[in-house]
Design a protein around this motif. Structure first.
Motif, mmCIF file in Angstrom:
data_model
loop_
_atom_site.group_PDB
_atom_site.id
_atom_site.type_symbol
_atom_site.label_atom_id
_atom_site.label_comp_id
_atom_site.label_asym_id
_atom_site.label_seq_id
_atom_site.Cartn_x
_atom_site.Cartn_y
_atom_site.Cartn_z
ATOM 1 N N HIS A 110 79.312 61.132 41.246
ATOM 2 C CA HIS A 110 78.597 61.842 40.170
ATOM 3 C C HIS A 110 79.550 62.288 39.049
ATOM 4 O O HIS A 110 80.430 63.125 39.272
ATOM 5 C CB HIS A 110 77.925 63.068 40.800
ATOM 6 N N TYR A 142 64.931 60.576 47.785
ATOM 7 C CA TYR A 142 65.033 61.998 48.121
ATOM 8 C C TYR A 142 64.961 62.297 49.616
ATOM 9 O O TYR A 142 65.420 63.357 50.041
ATOM 10 C CB TYR A 142 63.978 62.805 47.344
ATOM 11 N N ASN A 145 72.377 61.503 26.792
ATOM 12 C CA ASN A 145 71.087 61.546 27.496
ATOM 13 C C ASN A 145 69.931 61.841 26.551
ATOM 14 O O ASN A 145 69.939 62.864 25.855
ATOM 15 C CB ASN A 145 71.107 62.659 28.549
ATOM 16 N N ASN A 197 73.110 71.069 34.403
ATOM 17 C CA ASN A 197 71.816 70.649 34.962
ATOM 18 C C ASN A 197 70.998 71.852 35.439
ATOM 19 O O ASN A 197 69.784 71.917 35.216
ATOM 20 C CB ASN A 197 72.029 69.693 36.147
ATOM 21 N N SER A 234 68.135 50.975 33.837
ATOM 22 C CA SER A 234 68.734 52.157 33.195
ATOM 23 C C SER A 234 68.970 53.352 34.118
ATOM 24 O O SER A 234 69.503 54.363 33.662
ATOM 25 C CB SER A 234 67.844 52.594 32.028
ATOM 26 N N THR A 264 75.430 53.270 26.026
ATOM 27 C CA THR A 264 75.418 54.625 26.592
ATOM 28 C C THR A 264 76.799 55.275 26.558
ATOM 29 O O THR A 264 77.817 54.572 26.557
ATOM 30 C CB THR A 264 74.930 54.546 28.062
ATOM 31 N N ASP A 265 76.813 56.589 26.606
ATOM 32 C CA ASP A 265 78.096 57.308 26.692
ATOM 33 C C ASP A 265 78.730 57.160 28.078
ATOM 34 O O ASP A 265 79.918 57.457 28.256
ATOM 35 C CB ASP A 265 77.922 58.798 26.341
ATOM 36 N N GLU A 266 77.938 56.687 29.066
ATOM 37 C CA GLU A 266 78.468 56.611 30.438
ATOM 38 C C GLU A 266 79.585 55.587 30.568
ATOM 39 O O GLU A 266 80.328 55.606 31.556
ATOM 40 C CB GLU A 266 77.348 56.299 31.431
ATOM 41 N N VAL A 298 70.737 55.410 37.029
ATOM 42 C CA VAL A 298 71.995 55.435 37.791
ATOM 43 C C VAL A 298 71.742 55.418 39.306
ATOM 44 O O VAL A 298 72.393 54.672 40.055
ATOM 45 C CB VAL A 298 72.833 56.670 37.392
ATOM 46 N N TYR A 342 79.505 64.825 30.424
ATOM 47 C CA TYR A 342 79.513 63.948 29.258
ATOM 48 C C TYR A 342 79.398 64.821 28.007
ATOM 49 O O TYR A 342 78.626 65.789 27.991
ATOM 50 C CB TYR A 342 78.315 62.989 29.228
ATOM 51 N N VAL A 385 68.054 69.570 42.913
ATOM 52 C CA VAL A 385 69.244 69.577 42.047
ATOM 53 C C VAL A 385 70.413 69.006 42.837
ATOM 54 O O VAL A 385 70.725 69.505 43.928
ATOM 55 C CB VAL A 385 69.548 71.020 41.574
ATOM 56 N N TYR A 386 71.043 67.949 42.302
ATOM 57 C CA TYR A 386 72.160 67.322 43.010
ATOM 58 C C TYR A 386 73.391 68.241 42.986
ATOM 59 O O TYR A 386 73.721 68.810 41.928
ATOM 60 C CB TYR A 386 72.564 65.991 42.355
ATOM 61 N N LYS A 420 63.760 60.221 36.012
ATOM 62 C CA LYS A 420 64.910 60.857 35.368
ATOM 63 C C LYS A 420 64.750 62.373 35.439
ATOM 64 O O LYS A 420 63.635 62.901 35.590
ATOM 65 C CB LYS A 420 65.026 60.402 33.906
ATOM 66 N N LEU A 421 65.866 63.103 35.276
ATOM 67 C CA LEU A 421 65.886 64.545 35.562
ATOM 68 C C LEU A 421 64.748 65.326 34.896
ATOM 69 O O LEU A 421 63.996 66.040 35.575
ATOM 70 C CB LEU A 421 67.233 65.146 35.121
ATOM 71 N N ARG A 476 75.412 67.480 30.922
ATOM 72 C CA ARG A 476 74.992 66.341 30.103
ATOM 73 C C ARG A 476 74.762 66.842 28.683
ATOM 74 O O ARG A 476 74.449 68.012 28.461
ATOM 75 C CB ARG A 476 73.692 65.719 30.649
HETATM 76 O O1 DAU Z 1 74.243 59.559 29.363
HETATM 77 C C1 DAU Z 1 73.296 58.567 29.048
HETATM 78 C C2 DAU Z 1 72.581 58.143 30.303
HETATM 79 O O2 DAU Z 1 71.701 59.205 30.643
HETATM 80 C C3 DAU Z 1 71.794 56.840 30.140
HETATM 81 O O3 DAU Z 1 72.697 55.793 29.883
HETATM 82 C C4 DAU Z 1 70.984 56.529 31.409
HETATM 83 O O4 DAU Z 1 70.190 55.371 31.198
HETATM 84 C C5 DAU Z 1 70.095 57.715 31.681
HETATM 85 O O5 DAU Z 1 69.375 57.500 32.895
HETATM 86 C C6 DAU Z 1 70.915 59.004 31.794
HETATM 87 O O6 DAU Z 1 71.760 58.978 32.978
HETATM 88 P P1 DAU Z 1 71.939 60.272 33.898
HETATM 89 O O7 DAU Z 1 72.370 59.845 35.229
HETATM 90 O O8 DAU Z 1 72.758 61.319 33.208
HETATM 91 O O9 DAU Z 1 70.395 60.783 33.904
HETATM 92 P P2 DAU Z 1 69.466 61.367 35.077
HETATM 93 O O10 DAU Z 1 68.235 61.885 34.413
HETATM 94 O O11 DAU Z 1 69.301 60.414 36.209
HETATM 95 O O12 DAU Z 1 70.321 62.604 35.610
HETATM 96 C C7 DAU Z 1 70.721 63.645 34.730
HETATM 97 C C8 DAU Z 1 71.554 64.629 35.545
HETATM 98 O O13 DAU Z 1 70.699 65.293 36.506
HETATM 99 C C9 DAU Z 1 72.650 63.981 36.369
HETATM 100 O O14 DAU Z 1 73.780 64.834 36.388
HETATM 101 C C10 DAU Z 1 72.061 63.862 37.781
HETATM 102 C C11 DAU Z 1 71.138 65.078 37.854
HETATM 103 N N1 DAU Z 1 69.907 64.915 38.681
HETATM 104 C C12 DAU Z 1 69.122 63.839 38.458
HETATM 105 C C13 DAU Z 1 67.965 63.648 39.191
HETATM 106 C C14 DAU Z 1 67.092 62.430 38.968
HETATM 107 C C15 DAU Z 1 69.579 65.885 39.622
HETATM 108 O O15 DAU Z 1 70.293 66.883 39.796
HETATM 109 N N2 DAU Z 1 68.437 65.703 40.347
HETATM 110 C C16 DAU Z 1 67.624 64.622 40.189
HETATM 111 O O16 DAU Z 1 66.607 64.507 40.917
#
Ligand code: DAU
Ligand code: NAD
Length: 362
Positions: free
Chosen positions: A299, A356, A193, A263, A89, A138-140, A91, A303, A220-221, A203-204, A228
């Motif tokens: 990236h 990282y 999300n 974010n 799950s 997922t919405d992705e 990304v 969404y 923060v990326y 996850k974030l 989201r």
């Molecule tokens: O939209 C639904 C999806 O949400 C699910 O299908 C996925 O399984 C789930 O992991 C999630 O995907 P995201 O990629 O949106 O989630 P993530 O928590 O990895 O990242 C959320 C946002 O934060 C994304 O824009 C990337 C950013 N991020 C993430 C991490 C881990 C950062 O800026 N820094 C980070 O360290």
């Protein structure tokens, strides 16, 4: 209540959303619940420790890609419902190592569908009518939105951008094909999300809570402007129950929190909450820990979910506002340090280093 006594097979029920769903279901329904989970790094039986002694709960460790195992579980437990959460799950992991995503999300969903089809075709007429296969997606799969684009609806064309999203899109298409070709009574949900208890700290939201608590950098990326839509996990579980009970067979339902946030705003809110709950003079205000780092390749910018279909047809809507849900979530992580230590294994630390280390400050 419909389905109150039916036996249910859940896949991936030891993961984040799956374990919240298992607890949600067993608090409200009477039938047996079989949980087939491989217990990868993301699966944690400790999430379900509160079910110890509950004879309705049947945990089984195994792989959804193992056709013989899936067939024998269906023969033995005869579920009326299957809810399919099991997946890779994350990304960023799909960018680092896509193979596992194709295997579990595509081959695994195919294996489950094929065994479900064989099992369902041998049920009697009443059982066939009651049977449901609900695929959690997922919405992705819809790709990315520009700032002013309308939100994703069920008719938005698929345009997945990461290996994870592509593997989920492929699985959605297989589910659709099994309905169209064989008549298997499927339902698909595409959700935004999730956040809440038991989310693995890759996850974030949980990553930022734990780093803020410990005074570590908050990576923060990019520039943090990606958006989201956030949904509290228990609201997702309630939506899945509504779709199982009343959803129209063959349909897809979008599920969202109506809570679009950048974010950077999410991370700043987490900083404020951790400062409020655990002020620490040595660390100082947590927002000083924010570091902008190398962006995620490909990236998705934004969404957003149009959930009007599930509200109109099934009466579901999110119950919790994002700020209230985030406050509860931060409290949960602060109160559950034993759970946190149990998931931060050597393999977890290796992943954090891998993901990282090479992200340089922007
Ligand atoms: O939209 C639904 C999806 O949400 C699910 O299908 C996925 O399984 C789930 O992991 C999630 O995907 P995201 O990629 O949106 O989630 P993530 O928590 O990895 O990242 C959320 C946002 O934060 C994304 O824009 C990337 C950013 N991020 C993430 C991490 C881990 C950062 O800026 N820094 C980070 O360290
Ligand atoms: P997760 O990574 O926390 O949990 C996945 C679970 O699946 C784990 O328990 C793992 O052990 C299990 N699993 C993995 N491979 C398996 C295999 N081959 N056989 C059996 N079990 C296996 O995931 P999550 O965040 O809880 O997501 C659950 C589902 O919901 C996924 O299908 C995901 O695509 C979808 N989804 C997640 C979100 C989100 O924000 N987390 C949003 C929308 C949809």
């Amino acid at each position: 209540m419909k389905n109150a006594n039916h036996a249910i097979l859940v896949t991936g029920g030891a993961g984040f959303i799956g374990s919240n769903f298992v607890l949600h279901w067993l608090r409200r329904r009477q039938g047996a619940l079989v949980n087939l989970d491989l217990l990868t790094y993301a699966g944690n039986p400790g999430n379900l420790a509160s079910l110890h002694g509950d004879s309705r709960y049947i945990p089984l460790r195994g792989d959804i890609c193992d056709a013989e195992l899936v067939a024998s579980i269906l023969r033995e437990h005869r579920p009326a419902l299957i809810v399919h959460f099991a997946a890779e799950s994350h990304v960023d992991r799909s960018i680092a190592d896509p193979g596992a995503f194709i295997h579990t999300n595509v081959q695994g969903t195919f294996t489950l569908l094929e065994q479900a089809r064989r099992y369902w075709s041998e049920l009697n007429e009443d059982e066939r009518k009651a049977f449901r296969f609900l695929h959690v997606s997922t919405d992705e799969v819809y790709g990315t939105l520009a700032p002013d684009d309308p939100a994703f609806s069920e008719t938005t064309p698929y345009a997945p951008n990461s290996p994870y999203a592509a593997s989920k899109a492929a699985s959605d298409h297989l589910v659709r094909a099994y309905h169209h070709t064989y008549g298997l009574p499927v339902l698909t949900t595409n959700c935004s999300n999730n956040y809440g208890p038991f989310q693995f700290p890759e996850k974030l939201i949980p990553l930022m809570i734990l780093n803020a608590l410990e005074g570590k950098p908050l990576p923060v990326y990019g520039d943090g402007s990606n958006v989201r839509d956030w949904l509290y996990v228990d609201d997702h579980c309630a939506a899945i129950c509504a779709v199982l009970d009343q959803g129209r067979v063959g349909e897809t339902y979008n599920i969202g929190g109506n809570s679009e946030r950048k974010n950077l705003d999410v991370v700043r809110t987490i900083c404020d909450l951790v400062d409020e709950f655990r002020p620490d003079a040595a660390i100082g205000p947590r927002d000083r820990l924010i570091k902008f780092v190398t962006d995620r390749p490909g990236h998705d910018l934004r969404y957003a979910i149009d959930a009007s279909k599930i509200t109109r047809e099934l009466g579901w809507r999110p119950s919790l506002q994002f700020e209230a849900g985030l406050r509860e979530t931060v409290s949960w992580y602060l109160e559950n340090s034993a759970w946190i230590e149990s998931v931060r294994t050597g393999a977890y630390r290796d992943w954090i280093r891998q993901n990282y280390e090479e992200r340089v400050p922007r």
